[in-house]
Scaffold this motif. Sequence first.
Motif, PDB file in Angstrom:
ATOM      1  N   THR A  53       0.821  -1.225   0.000  1.00  0.00           N
ATOM      2  CA  THR A  53       0.000   0.000   0.000  1.00  0.00           C
ATOM      3  C   THR A  53       0.853   1.273   0.000  1.00  0.00           C
ATOM      4  OG1 THR A  53      -0.133  -0.022   2.442  1.00  0.00           O
ATOM      5  CG2 THR A  53      -1.874  -1.156   1.226  1.00  0.00           C
TER       6      THR A  53
ATOM      7  N   ASP B 158       0.230   5.700   0.505  1.00  0.00           N
ATOM      8  CA  ASP B 158       0.836   6.449   1.600  1.00  0.00           C
ATOM      9  C   ASP B 158       1.626   7.630   1.064  1.00  0.00           C
ATOM     10  OD1 ASP B 158       1.257   6.616   4.474  1.00  0.00           O
ATOM     11  OD2 ASP B 158       3.352   6.158   4.073  1.00  0.00           O
TER      12      ASP B 158
ATOM     13  N   ARG C  15      -5.803   4.252   2.091  1.00  0.00           N
ATOM     14  CA  ARG C  15      -4.626   3.448   2.408  1.00  0.00           C
ATOM     15  C   ARG C  15      -4.856   2.622   3.672  1.00  0.00           C
ATOM     16  NH1 ARG C  15      -0.463   3.306   6.721  1.00  0.00           N
ATOM     17  NH2 ARG C  15       1.324   2.283   5.772  1.00  0.00           N
TER      18      ARG C  15
END
Length: 316
Positions: free
Chosen positions: A20, A24, A294
């Motif tokens: 992910t 971020d 996220r």
Amino acid sequence: MGLKGFVEGGIASIVAGASTHPLDLIKVRMQLQGESHLPNPSLQLYRPALAVNSAAVGNVSISQPRVGPISIGVRIIQSEGVAALFSGVSATMLRQTLYSTTRMGLYEIIKNKWTDKETGNLPLTSKILAGLIAGGVGAAVGNPADVAMVRMQADGRLPIDQRHNYKSVIDALSQMTKQEGVGSLWRGSALTVNRAMIVTASQLATYDQVKETILEKGVMGDGIGTHITASFAAGFVAAVASNPIDVIKTRVMNMKVAPGAEPTYSGALDCALKTVRAEGPMALYKGFIPTISRQGPFTVVLFVTLEQVRKLFKDF
């Protein structure tokens, strides 16, 4: 049992963090938009949120275009290339190795120690307290990697001649130490600890509580459906609770202080006040969409992976 909890949590955290990372990075770029000390204001991509004071040059007001996470992601790809979405991924993996491994393992140890041996129950307040302790210790251990991650993610938004072009997390830590001193590795540590305590307490406690409730009510069995449902709930709660302090943490960590120069922010409170005065109170929720975008996938990947790793390590 204690060591196994650290290993399981570490593996799950590294997988979740790496998968992910682009979300971020976009979140960090959005949180930094609107800072008035940028060397090139034209690089701003995000408008002030309910700003108290509007910026003006002469009699002409400067209005910044409204740009969301998708647009920022597209601009990053156009200006820096697809690989830029993974800028700082080495720092993310180091951060997860230090911070998340510590918090996940310590949380399990505290939770197991405080759980009633007869009933197998642990009150929500105890889970929250265990999360606060585990998060604070984990953040203190992983702060240098956290600072390096923010710097590497934010580097591409600077003018080309001012970029550091960090090659890796080791290079970022080395450059920061040489140019700004060892103390720079712990910049924003108080904020990191506070945020980590909030995230860990809200995320882990919510996951455990929702999972237990689903199983007790017989809504679903102990399978992937329950894990995903509890994960989404945990991710949402963690995002709402942590976003304001995350914005402040990002800005303080990204602050570069030249020798003899006055720092942009004297501390967390000063950063918060300046941000709200210049950009409005909703600026503290900048990057919330990519944060929840996220946190959702990250938390799902984290706990689903954790549950699978636990099954693999069950006999060890």
